[in-house]
Design an enzyme around this catalytic site. Structure first.
Site, PDB file in Angstrom:
ATOM      1  N   HIS A  89       0.811  -1.215   0.000  1.00  0.00           N
ATOM      2  CA  HIS A  89       0.000   0.000   0.000  1.00  0.00           C
ATOM      3  C   HIS A  89       0.840   1.258   0.000  1.00  0.00           C
ATOM      4  O   HIS A  89       0.419   2.279  -0.506  1.00  0.00           O
ATOM      5  CB  HIS A  89      -1.009  -0.033   1.140  1.00  0.00           C
ATOM      6  CG  HIS A  89      -2.171  -0.881   0.777  1.00  0.00           C
ATOM      7  ND1 HIS A  89      -2.124  -2.253   0.871  1.00  0.00           N
ATOM      8  CD2 HIS A  89      -3.360  -0.575   0.225  1.00  0.00           C
ATOM      9  CE1 HIS A  89      -3.252  -2.740   0.426  1.00  0.00           C
ATOM     10  NE2 HIS A  89      -4.021  -1.753   0.032  1.00  0.00           N
ATOM     11  N   ARG A 119      -9.113  -3.540 -16.389  1.00  0.00           N
ATOM     12  CA  ARG A 119      -8.931  -4.919 -15.901  1.00  0.00           C
ATOM     13  C   ARG A 119     -10.028  -5.217 -14.873  1.00  0.00           C
ATOM     14  O   ARG A 119      -9.820  -5.057 -13.671  1.00  0.00           O
ATOM     15  CB  ARG A 119      -7.555  -5.077 -15.261  1.00  0.00           C
ATOM     16  CG  ARG A 119      -6.393  -5.022 -16.252  1.00  0.00           C
ATOM     17  CD  ARG A 119      -5.071  -5.216 -15.522  1.00  0.00           C
ATOM     18  NE  ARG A 119      -3.982  -5.594 -16.406  1.00  0.00           N
ATOM     19  CZ  ARG A 119      -3.095  -4.754 -16.932  1.00  0.00           C
ATOM     20  NH1 ARG A 119      -3.184  -3.468 -16.681  1.00  0.00           N
ATOM     21  NH2 ARG A 119      -2.120  -5.204 -17.713  1.00  0.00           N
ATOM     22  N   ARG A 173     -12.436  -5.262 -20.088  1.00  0.00           N
ATOM     23  CA  ARG A 173     -12.069  -6.661 -20.312  1.00  0.00           C
ATOM     24  C   ARG A 173     -12.818  -7.520 -19.318  1.00  0.00           C
ATOM     25  O   ARG A 173     -12.851  -7.217 -18.123  1.00  0.00           O
ATOM     26  CB  ARG A 173     -10.561  -6.835 -20.119  1.00  0.00           C
ATOM     27  CG  ARG A 173     -10.151  -8.294 -20.157  1.00  0.00           C
ATOM     28  CD  ARG A 173      -8.675  -8.459 -20.140  1.00  0.00           C
ATOM     29  NE  ARG A 173      -8.124  -8.322 -18.803  1.00  0.00           N
ATOM     30  CZ  ARG A 173      -6.824  -8.366 -18.545  1.00  0.00           C
ATOM     31  NH1 ARG A 173      -5.957  -8.500 -19.524  1.00  0.00           N
ATOM     32  NH2 ARG A 173      -6.380  -8.236 -17.310  1.00  0.00           N
ATOM     33  N   GLU A 178      -3.126 -12.507 -27.065  1.00  0.00           N
ATOM     34  CA  GLU A 178      -2.039 -12.729 -26.099  1.00  0.00           C
ATOM     35  C   GLU A 178      -1.540 -14.170 -26.114  1.00  0.00           C
ATOM     36  O   GLU A 178      -0.800 -14.586 -25.230  1.00  0.00           O
ATOM     37  CB  GLU A 178      -2.427 -12.263 -24.691  1.00  0.00           C
ATOM     38  CG  GLU A 178      -3.786 -12.679 -24.212  1.00  0.00           C
ATOM     39  CD  GLU A 178      -4.213 -12.003 -22.901  1.00  0.00           C
ATOM     40  OE1 GLU A 178      -3.415 -11.333 -22.253  1.00  0.00           O
ATOM     41  OE2 GLU A 178      -5.383 -12.188 -22.533  1.00  0.00           O
ATOM     42  N   ASN A 201       2.191  -8.551 -22.567  1.00  0.00           N
ATOM     43  CA  ASN A 201       2.776  -9.176 -21.365  1.00  0.00           C
ATOM     44  C   ASN A 201       2.653 -10.695 -21.470  1.00  0.00           C
ATOM     45  O   ASN A 201       3.613 -11.435 -21.268  1.00  0.00           O
ATOM     46  CB  ASN A 201       2.069  -8.698 -20.098  1.00  0.00           C
ATOM     47  CG  ASN A 201       1.949  -7.195 -20.033  1.00  0.00           C
ATOM     48  OD1 ASN A 201       2.744  -6.498 -20.638  1.00  0.00           O
ATOM     49  ND2 ASN A 201       0.954  -6.698 -19.327  1.00  0.00           N
ATOM     50  N   ASP A 202       1.444 -11.134 -21.790  1.00  0.00           N
ATOM     51  CA  ASP A 202       1.247 -12.574 -21.935  1.00  0.00           C
ATOM     52  C   ASP A 202       1.761 -13.083 -23.273  1.00  0.00           C
ATOM     53  O   ASP A 202       2.297 -14.186 -23.357  1.00  0.00           O
ATOM     54  CB  ASP A 202      -0.239 -12.933 -21.768  1.00  0.00           C
ATOM     55  CG  ASP A 202      -0.605 -13.060 -20.297  1.00  0.00           C
ATOM     56  OD1 ASP A 202       0.197 -13.656 -19.547  1.00  0.00           O
ATOM     57  OD2 ASP A 202      -1.663 -12.553 -19.899  1.00  0.00           O
ATOM     58  N   ARG A 237       6.283 -14.937 -16.883  1.00  0.00           N
ATOM     59  CA  ARG A 237       6.450 -13.498 -16.652  1.00  0.00           C
ATOM     60  C   ARG A 237       6.567 -13.152 -15.166  1.00  0.00           C
ATOM     61  O   ARG A 237       6.963 -12.050 -14.797  1.00  0.00           O
ATOM     62  CB  ARG A 237       5.284 -12.719 -17.286  1.00  0.00           C
ATOM     63  CG  ARG A 237       3.942 -12.959 -16.645  1.00  0.00           C
ATOM     64  CD  ARG A 237       2.805 -12.380 -17.468  1.00  0.00           C
ATOM     65  NE  ARG A 237       2.320 -11.117 -16.920  1.00  0.00           N
ATOM     66  CZ  ARG A 237       1.141 -10.570 -17.225  1.00  0.00           C
ATOM     67  NH1 ARG A 237       0.344 -11.152 -18.108  1.00  0.00           N
ATOM     68  NH2 ARG A 237       0.764  -9.437 -16.705  1.00  0.00           N
ATOM     69  N   CYS A 286      -2.404  -3.213 -25.521  1.00  0.00           N
ATOM     70  CA  CYS A 286      -2.669  -2.759 -24.152  1.00  0.00           C
ATOM     71  C   CYS A 286      -1.681  -3.357 -23.155  1.00  0.00           C
ATOM     72  O   CYS A 286      -1.756  -3.103 -21.966  1.00  0.00           O
ATOM     73  CB  CYS A 286      -4.104  -3.064 -23.728  1.00  0.00           C
ATOM     74  SG  CYS A 286      -4.469  -4.816 -23.715  1.00  0.00           S
TER      75      CYS A 286
HETATM   76  C1  PEP Z   1      -1.194  -8.554 -21.216  1.00  0.00           C
HETATM   77  O1  PEP Z   1      -1.112  -9.764 -21.039  1.00  0.00           O
HETATM   78  O2  PEP Z   1      -0.383  -7.894 -21.896  1.00  0.00           O
HETATM   79  C2  PEP Z   1      -2.296  -7.792 -20.591  1.00  0.00           C
HETATM   80  C3  PEP Z   1      -2.515  -6.528 -20.902  1.00  0.00           C
HETATM   81  O3  PEP Z   1      -3.045  -8.421 -19.647  1.00  0.00           O
HETATM   82  P1  PEP Z   1      -2.542  -8.690 -18.146  1.00  0.00           P
HETATM   83  O4  PEP Z   1      -1.237  -7.962 -17.964  1.00  0.00           O
HETATM   84  O5  PEP Z   1      -3.617  -8.176 -17.268  1.00  0.00           O
HETATM   85  O6  PEP Z   1      -2.398 -10.158 -18.142  1.00  0.00           O
HETATM   86 MG    MG Z   2      -2.776 -10.847 -20.158  1.00  0.00          MG
END
Ligand code: PEP
Ligand code: MG
Length: 540
Positions: free
Chosen positions: A188, A295, A331, A430, A453-454, A464, A501
C-alpha cells in the site's frame, strides 16, 4: 555520505530531512486471569473500539486516496469479525486462563504465519493486514497510541514498512517521499506513492538505519537510490535532476489537448489502462483519449464473494459516465494464473499460467460470465463501452461467447431491463495461437488488443512472474514483434482495428515501429499518456 540501493516504485527526486516512523513499543506479557468471562468482554469492547476507529479511517481514506485504496479498511473490519480469528482468541483466553493481550498477540502471530506460508502472493500479503488489525486492538487493550511525530516541515518518511492504516494517517502535504526497508511494489505504501505522485524507494533493507533519523537525505526515485547526508556534488546533481524532472513534467502539461499525430500526419489513439474506478482521475488528468483496458478482475479480487450484477453495473456505469462518451474498453474477468480469488474455489494447478484462467473459466462457468455480461450490456447504455475477452485461442471460443451474449440479451429483453443492443466486441491477442488464426478471428470481432505481457510469456515460453528470468524475458524479441505485425495485417485485412494494451505499448523505443505497423491504438498506464504523445509527435 551513505548511498543505499533499493527498488524504485515511483520516479522523481525528493530532497529533505529523513523522518523515521515511530511506533510505540508494547510489551505483551502472559498473565493468568481468574475471570475469563471478564477478560473475553474486555477483548470484545477493545475490538468494537477498533472497528469504529477503522470506520473513521475508511472515511478519511475515501477522501484522500479514493474508494479502491480505502477498501483495505473495510477488509480490516471484516478481519476483526472473522469467526476463526475470534474463536482462536476466545479459546486461548478460556482454556489457558490468560489475558486478552496475550491471546490477541498469539492469534495474530499464528494467523500471520499461516498467511505467509500460502503459495498465493495476494494471501501472503494478508499477513501484514492481520498483524496491523491486531496491533490496533493491542494498542487499545494496552492503552497506548501508535503514530508519528508532529512534522513541522515536509519530510521523507522512513520506515521498516508502512501498514495501510499508518500510511493513510500521514499528513500527505508533509510527505516528500517514502523510503522503506521492506515491502513489495504492490504494497500500500507503493500504491499510495503512485497515487500521490511522490518519489518512493522500497526494499532498502537493513542498511536503512534508525540512526539516520533527522538527517538530510535524497531519494532518487528513478534509480531506486537513497542518499543520506549527500555530499555537495551529489546534492547538486540531484537538484539538477529534480529541476529537469519538474521541467519535463511541466513540458508534458503543454501537450494536453494536443493530437497524437506524427509529423507526416499519421494519427493514433492513445488510451489508458486502469484497474479501478479510483484510477479515473489519473486518466482524465493525463488527457487520455479513452480507456483501452479496464482490468475488471480487480473488482473480483477486491471482493470476498462474487460481485453482484448491481455492484458491477454501478462500477461500469460510473466509468462510462465519467469518460463522457470516450471509448471505455472493459475486459471481462481475467482470473486465474497470478490472479487468484479464494471464493472461485479453483484447484491448485501444476502450471497455472497454462491452466484454468480467464475465458476458460467464463466459458465453463457461464453463470459467472453471464452476470458480468448483463452488467456490461446494461451499463453500455450510459456511455461508449466496448467489451474485450482475454486469453482467446480459437474462433470456436468467440462463437461460444457470442452465443452466450445472445442468451444474455434475450433474457434482459424478456425481463424488460434496458440494455444496449450493439456493443463493440474485441479480443485480446495474447497467445501465439490467436496470432496464427488472427485472420479468421478478425472476421468475428470488431477489434484486437495485443496483450504483450502474456504474448511475450507464451511466445518465448518464459514465466512473466519469475524474476530470475528477467534477462531472458525480452518483449523486443523479433518473434514477438512479428506476431504483432501479423495480427495487425490480418485485423486490417478484415476491417477490424488493432491496438496494444500490454506494457510494450508504452515502450518509446518501439513507438515508431508500431506506427509503421499501422496500429490504431496504444493503451498505456495513465502517467505514460503524455510521454507517449510527445514521442508520437516527434516521429516522422
Ligand atoms: C497482457 O497480457 O499484456 C495484458 C494486458 O493483460 P494482463 O497484464 O492483465 O495479463
Ligand atoms: Mg494478459
Amino acid at each position: 555520505m551513505v548511498k543505499i540501493s533499493g527498488k524504485s516504485v515511483f520516479g522523481g527526486v525528493s530532497i529533505g530531512k529523513l523522518l523515521f516512523y515511530q511506533r510505540k513499543e508494547k510489551v505483551i506479557k502472559r498473565i493468568h486471569v481468574d475471570n475469563v468471562d471478564d477478560e473475553w468482554n474486555r477483548f470484545q469492547s477493545a475490538k468494537n473500539t477498533a472497528v469504529s476507529q477503522l470506520k473513521g479511517l475508511y472515511e478519511k481514506a475515501l477522501n484522500d486516496v479514493g474508494e479502491a485504496n480505502a477498501m483495505i479498511f473495510e477488509i480490516h473490519q471484516m478481519m476483526l469479525e472473522d469467526l476463526d480469528y475470534l474463536e482462536s482468541i476466545e479459546n486461548i483466553i478460556r482454556t489457558q486462563e490468560v489475558n486478552a493481550e496475550y491471546a490477541v498477540a498469539t492469534t495474530a502471530d499464528n494467523f500471520a504465519k499461516m498467511f505467509a506460508a500460502m503459495d498465493d502472493a495476494y494471501m501472503q500479503g494478508r499477513a501484514a493486514d492481520v498483524k496491523d488489525v491486531s496491533e490496533r486492538v493491542l494498542d487499545i487493550l494496552c492503552g497506548v497510541s501508535g503514530g508519528m511525530k508532529e512534522m513541522d516541515e515536509p519530510c521523507i518518511i522512513a520506515a521498516d514498512d508502512l501498514a495501510p492504516s499508518e500510511t493513510v494517517q500521514l499528513d500527505k502535504s508533509k510527505v516528500l517521499g517514502f523510503a522503506t526497508m521492506y515491502g513489495s511494489s504492490n504494497s500500500h505504501t507503493a500504491i499510495l506513492a503512485r497515487t500521490m505522485n511522490i518519489p518512493a524507494v522500497i526494499g532498502l533493507g537493513e542498511a536503512l538505519r534508525q540512526e539516520y533519523d533527522g538527517k538530510d537525505a535524497v531519494i532518487d526515485g528513478f534509480t531506486g537510490t537513497l542518499y543520506i547526508e549527500p555530499d555537495e556534488e551529489t546534492l547538486k546533481e540531484m537538484q539538477e535532476k529534480r529541476a529537469k524532472d519538474l521541467e519535463q513534467k511541466a513540458l508534458l502539461e503543454t501537450l494536453k489537448g494536443k493530437e497524437n499525430v506524427t509529423k507526416s500526419g499519421q494519427k493514433i489513439n492513445v488510451y489508458a489502462n486502469i484497474g479501478n474506478v479510483s484510477d479515473l482521475g489519473a486518466v482524465l488528468k493525463n488527457d487520455a483519449g479513452g480507456i483501452g483496458l479496464f482490468r475488471s478482475e480487480f473488482l473480483y479480487l477486491e471482493n470476498t464473494d462474487f460481485p453482484t450484477e448491481e455492484q458491477q453495473f454501478s462500477v461500469y456505469r460510473q466509468v462510462a459516465e465519467s469518460m463522457a462518451g470516450k471509448k471505455v474498453i472493459i475486459r471481462t474477468l481475467d482470473i486465474g494464473a497470478d490472479k487468484q480469488v479464494d471464493y472461485f474455489g479453483l484447484d491448485k494447478e501444476e502450471n497455472p499460467a497454462l491452466g484454468y484462467r480467464a475465458i476458460r473459466i467464463c466459458l465453463t462457468r457461464p453463470e459467472i460470465f453471464k452476470t458480468q455480461l448483463r452488467a456490461l450490456y446494461r451499463a453500455a447504455m450510459f456511455g461508449n463501452i466496448s467489451i474485450m475477452f482475454p486469453m482467446i485461442i480459437s474462433v470456436k471460443e468467440v462463437l461460444k461467447i457470442k452465443e452466450i451474449i445472445a442468451e444474455v440479451k434475450a433474457e434482459l429483453k424478456e425481463e424488460g431491463i434496458p440494455y444496449k443492443e450493439d456493443v463493440e466486441l474485441g479480443i485480446m491477442i495474447e497467445t501465439p495461437a490467436a496470432v496464427m488464426v488472427s485472420r479468421e478471428l478478425a472476421k468475428e470481432v470488431d477489434f484486437f488488443s495485443v496483450g504483450t505481457n502474456d504474448l511475450t510469456q507464451y511466445t518465448l515460453a518464459i514465466d512473466r512472474q519469475n524474476s530470475k528470468l528477467d534477462e531472458f524475458y525480452d518483449p523486443h524479441h523479433p518473434a514477438v514483434l512479428s506476431m504483432i505485425k501479423m495480427a495487425a495485417e490480418n485485423a486490417h485485412a478484415e476491417g477490424a482495428w488493432i491496438g496494444i494494451c500490454g506494457e510494450l505499448g508504452a515502450d518509446l523505443e518501439l513507438t515508431e515501429e508500431f506506427l509503421k505497423m499501422g496500429l490504431d491504438e496504444l493503451s498505456v498506464s495513465p502517467s505514460m499518456v503524455l510521454p507517449l504523445r510527445k514521442r508520437i509527435r516527434e516521429c516522422e
